[in-house]
Motif scaffolding. Structure first.
Motif, PDB file in Angstrom:
ATOM      1  N   ASN A 138     -36.327 -32.163  19.761  1.00  0.00           N
ATOM      2  CA  ASN A 138     -36.019 -31.654  18.412  1.00  0.00           C
ATOM      3  C   ASN A 138     -37.235 -30.938  17.874  1.00  0.00           C
ATOM      4  OD1 ASN A 138     -37.578 -33.515  16.376  1.00  0.00           O
ATOM      5  ND2 ASN A 138     -36.775 -34.865  17.992  1.00  0.00           N
ATOM      6  N   CYS A 139     -37.085 -30.314  16.710  1.00  0.00           N
ATOM      7  CA  CYS A 139     -38.214 -29.627  16.087  1.00  0.00           C
ATOM      8  C   CYS A 139     -38.000 -29.632  14.576  1.00  0.00           C
ATOM      9  CB  CYS A 139     -38.347 -28.205  16.637  1.00  0.00           C
ATOM     10  SG  CYS A 139     -37.051 -27.086  16.067  1.00  0.00           S
ATOM     11  N   THR A 140     -38.814 -28.865  13.840  1.00  0.00           N
ATOM     12  CA  THR A 140     -38.655 -28.890  12.387  1.00  0.00           C
ATOM     13  C   THR A 140     -37.338 -28.267  11.940  1.00  0.00           C
ATOM     14  OG1 THR A 140     -39.905 -26.843  12.218  1.00  0.00           O
ATOM     15  CG2 THR A 140     -41.111 -28.871  11.837  1.00  0.00           C
ATOM     16  N   ASP A 141     -36.716 -27.473  12.827  1.00  0.00           N
ATOM     17  CA  ASP A 141     -35.454 -26.838  12.451  1.00  0.00           C
ATOM     18  C   ASP A 141     -34.228 -27.651  12.862  1.00  0.00           C
ATOM     19  OD1 ASP A 141     -36.624 -24.668  11.297  1.00  0.00           O
ATOM     20  OD2 ASP A 141     -36.580 -23.437  13.115  1.00  0.00           O
ATOM     21  N   CYS A 142     -34.392 -28.655  13.684  1.00  0.00           N
ATOM     22  CA  CYS A 142     -33.209 -29.327  14.215  1.00  0.00           C
ATOM     23  C   CYS A 142     -33.484 -30.798  14.486  1.00  0.00           C
ATOM     24  CB  CYS A 142     -32.735 -28.622  15.488  1.00  0.00           C
ATOM     25  SG  CYS A 142     -33.765 -28.926  16.942  1.00  0.00           S
ATOM     26  N   GLY A 143     -32.413 -31.518  14.750  1.00  0.00           N
ATOM     27  CA  GLY A 143     -32.556 -32.928  15.106  1.00  0.00           C
ATOM     28  C   GLY A 143     -31.986 -33.861  14.058  1.00  0.00           C
ATOM     29  N   PRO A 144     -32.131 -35.158  14.294  1.00  0.00           N
ATOM     30  CA  PRO A 144     -31.554 -36.144  13.382  1.00  0.00           C
ATOM     31  C   PRO A 144     -32.359 -36.232  12.083  1.00  0.00           C
ATOM     32  CG  PRO A 144     -32.873 -37.258  15.031  1.00  0.00           C
ATOM     33  CD  PRO A 144     -32.865 -35.792  15.400  1.00  0.00           C
ATOM     34  N   ARG A 145     -31.714 -36.523  10.991  1.00  0.00           N
ATOM     35  CA  ARG A 145     -32.391 -36.688   9.708  1.00  0.00           C
ATOM     36  C   ARG A 145     -31.820 -37.882   8.938  1.00  0.00           C
ATOM     37  NH1 ARG A 145     -34.964 -33.435  12.035  1.00  0.00           N
ATOM     38  NH2 ARG A 145     -35.768 -31.412  11.348  1.00  0.00           N
ATOM     39  N   TYR A 146     -30.665 -37.677   8.320  1.00  0.00           N
ATOM     40  CA  TYR A 146     -30.055 -38.709   7.463  1.00  0.00           C
ATOM     41  C   TYR A 146     -29.860 -40.015   8.218  1.00  0.00           C
ATOM     42  CZ  TYR A 146     -26.335 -40.745   4.427  1.00  0.00           C
ATOM     43  OH  TYR A 146     -25.563 -41.546   3.615  1.00  0.00           O
ATOM     44  N   THR A 147     -29.386 -39.923   9.455  1.00  0.00           N
ATOM     45  CA  THR A 147     -29.015 -41.133  10.193  1.00  0.00           C
ATOM     46  C   THR A 147     -30.227 -41.934  10.653  1.00  0.00           C
ATOM     47  OG1 THR A 147     -28.872 -39.795  12.189  1.00  0.00           O
ATOM     48  CG2 THR A 147     -26.806 -40.232  11.014  1.00  0.00           C
ATOM     49  N   ILE A 148     -31.435 -41.325  10.638  1.00  0.00           N
ATOM     50  CA  ILE A 148     -32.620 -42.078  11.056  1.00  0.00           C
ATOM     51  C   ILE A 148     -33.524 -42.424   9.878  1.00  0.00           C
ATOM     52  CG2 ILE A 148     -32.637 -41.091  13.394  1.00  0.00           C
ATOM     53  CD1 ILE A 148     -35.069 -39.360  12.445  1.00  0.00           C
ATOM     54  N   ARG A 180     -44.103 -24.960  16.253  1.00  0.00           N
ATOM     55  CA  ARG A 180     -42.810 -25.136  15.593  1.00  0.00           C
ATOM     56  C   ARG A 180     -42.431 -26.611  15.460  1.00  0.00           C
ATOM     57  NH1 ARG A 180     -38.331 -25.547  18.663  1.00  0.00           N
ATOM     58  NH2 ARG A 180     -38.682 -25.683  20.894  1.00  0.00           N
ATOM     59  N   ARG A 181     -43.292 -27.503  15.949  1.00  0.00           N
ATOM     60  CA  ARG A 181     -43.053 -28.934  15.738  1.00  0.00           C
ATOM     61  C   ARG A 181     -44.068 -29.522  14.763  1.00  0.00           C
ATOM     62  NH1 ARG A 181     -41.319 -28.499  21.265  1.00  0.00           N
ATOM     63  NH2 ARG A 181     -39.058 -28.808  21.180  1.00  0.00           N
ATOM     64  N   PHE A 182     -44.759 -28.641  14.026  1.00  0.00           N
ATOM     65  CA  PHE A 182     -45.720 -29.091  13.029  1.00  0.00           C
ATOM     66  C   PHE A 182     -44.996 -29.973  12.009  1.00  0.00           C
ATOM     67  CE2 PHE A 182     -48.340 -27.772   9.178  1.00  0.00           C
ATOM     68  CZ  PHE A 182     -49.372 -28.650   9.483  1.00  0.00           C
ATOM     69  N   HIS A 183     -45.387 -31.238  11.977  1.00  0.00           N
ATOM     70  CA  HIS A 183     -44.782 -32.222  11.063  1.00  0.00           C
ATOM     71  C   HIS A 183     -43.273 -32.406  11.276  1.00  0.00           C
ATOM     72  CE1 HIS A 183     -48.157 -33.273   8.190  1.00  0.00           C
ATOM     73  NE2 HIS A 183     -48.689 -32.600   9.178  1.00  0.00           N
ATOM     74  N   ALA A 184     -42.812 -32.215  12.512  1.00  0.00           N
ATOM     75  CA  ALA A 184     -41.425 -32.573  12.856  1.00  0.00           C
ATOM     76  C   ALA A 184     -41.409 -34.090  13.059  1.00  0.00           C
ATOM     77  CB  ALA A 184     -40.983 -31.849  14.116  1.00  0.00           C
TER      78      ALA A 184
END
Ligand code: ZN
Ligand code: ZN
Ligand code: FE
Length: 763
Positions: A138-148, A180-184
């Motif tokens: 994943n990266c700052t533009d994509c991946g899990p958010r609410y569920t984690i 692009r994973r800065f602070h992901a």
């Protein structure tokens, strides 16, 4: 915005940005632009949003504010920017991301779970990349958010990734402002992140990592039923082209006819199963990755048992790298249905999955990234005027909406009973939960309480008012009464109308046409075919469907022949129960219908059940509104034409100044034409079109009488496209403005949002 500083010395400003600005790559985005503009300063997450303190030439500061407002990251939504001039002075050179400042109320909306971006998928598919075949890329533009996310501010320790320590390579990416994973926050790789495991039905690990994924793919290709841990919970997966396997899944899951969703590898594979127009393709590719209902191709290789008796398929594209890899390995469409028995909540913890799903499956593909909150798939339909969400959940919740009237006090809205969602509101923001399910199940009720705790906790709210439905028997109402807070009871159909107003940013007044299965009326009867003159403060019932006996209460919903008997009687015909019904039962219902005993309902949902039963012969429904859905499917086989058939079959009377719409003559006409041997599809189409025109004519008349020029179409019945198209077209032809649902479901999934908006307007 403040005026540009006229002084030659650098200006200094603080920008407070609110909206969906955490967990969506916002700080790296600010960092990139501020650095490019040569500005000095810091950006940080605070509970309420993102704060930028920045110093430099005034025109560069203006440009930064413009970029933040007009060109935020793809998944961000900026609701407000408040700028404040600060005294300028000596400052550190350069721009940096400050460590999170905690404290103060945490009220910043967090991001939604987002499908892998193209750049991440390219890495997963690249044999030379260190993330080749890594399912949690994943990266700052994509991946899990609410569920984690356990709490805000959104930072790694606040997520279920807290237990994974980044390896040096991941740490470098995380700390490098140009990466692009800065602070992901969920950043991970095969060396340091979560791993998949292939388990036997009793939970024993058989293979891990890529070998586990390969084993699961082989099992699926061989017709096995597999429990698969996704983003918001477990799915049950099976080869969608294998009739025997799909039938076996229905048997084990205790599910009769309700359609299953099918996941396909990409849009090309989707095109081989369904007729996709441009709108459907856009909806399928949405980063929220909803299930999209599309017409099934005649030559689609999917098993008939995937969606029995329906001309549509629910398709979705992979929404995590794990799905992407699995679909590529299996190389065929997979049924992806929620991991539960019947209508219980989906399993989302590993222990629960082994306990509840283990006995139903041949193996489980799990992983060790915990899911903090369960979140079902969203469901959408694409229409010419955009996507309509029928279920707003993973990928869309908890995206905030803006209240037409802000509130001075925090609000909790507990929703209705079926398709439950809850919502919280503060200031001008309302956030609705994921789809919780039908509260009549005890386990779902627990899930409902967890969702309330989670939302209140995420936004650190202590509700000053609790908005609830008027139905005294809804579990949500009972909970609200237990909360020991000031209460606001909101009439069900008023909430439906308000939920539509919210997404259009309107406050009314409008004429609301609210058609659904059931909602508790202010007179204690069951409403469901309502014409309301409403704004966010109040509503007045100015018309409704002719009320009829609901013969047998809830049984009348499960057995549409009962409402068919009631409507036949209302049309002046013999009730005539179908011959397959037990004679004692048939006599009982005939007695109820002819003596007009039992609860009354003005429900248009029940009217459609009756029409569906009369046309298709369906006696029992195995899922909600099955007869009505099959009726619409028949009607859609016939093009809408300009020939006006069945005119004058809808009459409306005035009783005590309230209009009563009576489709009795329509029912009689329908029965006559079927008796003459007219094809059911033509009868279904004529019934839809005549009803739609009659509904619109009365709406126009009532809107005119009330002096309003806008009509809202709301309630679950408007999921029926044939009906909503006819009504909306007719109203627009009469010069009225029509508001319909897109982002907020028109069914009871939207009720909590409407309740919150009404509570806000009355505060
Ligand atoms: Zn990405
Ligand atoms: Zn790593
Ligand atoms: Fe409703």
């Amino acid at each position: 915005m403040t005026a540009p500083d006229p002084a030659p010395r650098p200006a200094r400003r603080r920008l407070r940005v609110t909206g969906t600005v955490q967990g969506v790559g916002f700080r790296p985005f600010v960092h990139r632009h501020a650095t490019a503009l040569g500005l000095d300063g810091v950006v940080r997450n605070e509970g309420q949003g993102v704060v930028i303190e920045v110093q430099g030439p005034a025109d560069a500061l203006d440009e930064l504010a413009r970029v933040v407002r007009d060109e935020p990251p793809a998944r961000a939504r900026v609701s407000d920017i408040v700028a404040e001039a600060l005294p300028s002075g000596a400052t550190d050179r350069g721009f940096r991301i400050d460590t999170t400042r905690t404290g103060g109320p945490a009220t910043s909306p967090i991001g939604v779970d987002t499908a892998p971006c193209a750049a991440c998928l390219a890495e997963v598919d690249d044999p030379n990349d260190r993330r080749h075949r890594y399912p949690f890329t994943n990266c700052t533009d994509c991946g899990p958010r609410y569920t984690i996310t356990r709490t805000v501010p959104y930072d790694r320790p606040a997520t279920t990734m807290a237990g994974f320590t980044m390896c040096p390579a991941c740490r470098r990416e995380y700390e490098d402002p140009s990466d692009r994973r800065f602070h992901a926050q969920p950043n991970a790789c095969p060396a340091c992140g979560p791993r998949v495991a292939w388990r036997s039905p009793n939970g024993i690990v058989r293979a891990e990592g890529d070998a586990g994924l390969t084993a699961a793919a082989a099992a699926l290709a061989g017709g096995a039923i597999v429990a698969l841990k996704g983003v918001g919970g477990y799915h049950l997966a099976v080869d969608a082209t294998d009739e025997g396997a799909v039938v076996e899944l229905r048997r084990r899951k205790v599910r009769d006819d309700k359609p299953f969703a099918v996941m396909v590898a990409d849009l090309g594979a989707a095109r081989s199963l369904g007729h996709l127009d441009e709108a459907s393709e856009v909806a399928l590719a949405d980063p929220g990755r909803p299930i999209v209902l599309v017409p099934r191709r005649g030559d689609a290789p999917t098993a008939a048992a995937v969606a029995p008796d329906l001309p549509e398929l629910g398709l979705l594209l992979p929404y995590s790298p794990l799905h992407h890899l699995l679909l590529a390995a299996v190389d065929r469409p997979l049924v992806m249905t929620s991991g539960n028995i019947s209508d219980e909540p989906i399993a989302h913890t590993d222990d629960d999955a082994v306990a509840r799903l283990g006995p139903m499956v041949d193996g489980l593909l799990t992983h060790d990234r915990p899911i903090h909150i369960r979140c079902d798939d969203s469901v959408a339909r694409a229409t010419a005027d955009g996507v309509r969400l029928l279920r707003r959940s993973r990928g869309f919740a908890p995206e905030p909406l803006t209240l037409p009237r802000p509130t001075g006090r925090p609000i909790l809205a507990v929703g209705a009973e079926l398709k439950s969602t809850v919502a919280v509101a503060w200031d001008a923001t309302v956030v609705a939960s994921h789809h919780i399910g039908d509260l009549e199940h005890l386990a779902t009720h627990r899930s409902f309480l967890q969702a309330i705790d989670h939302l209140l906790g995420l936004y650190d709210l202590d509700p000053a008012v609790v908005a609830h439905d008027l139905h005294p028997e809804y579990l949500s109402t009972k909970l609200a009464l237990d909360l020991d807070r000031p209460l606001l009871g909101v009439q069900h159909h008023h909430a439906h109308v308000a939920s539509c107003l919210v997404e259009h940013g309107r406050a009314g007044p409008v004429l609301g046409v609210a058609f659904d299965g059931t909602g508790y009326g202010t007179d204690g009867t069951l409403w469901g075919g309502e014409y309301l003159v409403a704004d966010l403060e109040a509503s007045r019932r100015v018309g409704h469907l002719r009320p009829l006996t609901l013969p047998g209460g809830a049984a009348a919903i499960r057995e549409p022949w009962r409402m068919a008997a009631a409507w036949r009687h209302a049309a002046g015909l013999a009730p005539d129960p179908p011959p397959s019904v037990d004679p004692t039962m048939a006599d009982g219902v005939t007695g109820l219908v002819t003596s007009a005993q039992g609860p009354l309902t003005s429900s248009v949902g029940r009217l459609f059940d009756a029409l569906g039963s009369l046309v298709t012969g369906r006696v029992r429904a195995t899922y909600e509104a099955q007869a009505a859905i099959e009726l619409e499917a028949l009607a859609r086989q016939v093009e809408r034409v300009d020939v006006v058939e069945w005119d004058e079959v809808l009459s409306s009377d005035r009783i005590d100044g309230v209009a009563v719409l009576d489709p009795g003559a329509l029912v009689a006409r329908l029965v006559t034409e079927l008796g003459r041997g007219r094809p059911p599809s033509e009868v279904a189409a004529a019934a839809h079109d005549a009803l739609g025109r009659g509904v619109a004519a009365l709406a126009a008349e009532l809107a005119g009488a009330a002096g309003v020029g806008t009509v809202v179409l709301t309630g679950g019945v408007f999921q029926n496209r044939r009906l909503s198209e006819v009504v909306a077209d007719d109203l627009r032809a009469r010069g009225l403005e029509v508001l319909e649902h897109h982002r907020v479901p028109c069914n009871d999934g939207g009720i909590s949002i409407g309740q919150a908006a009404i509570a806000a307007a009355s505060s």
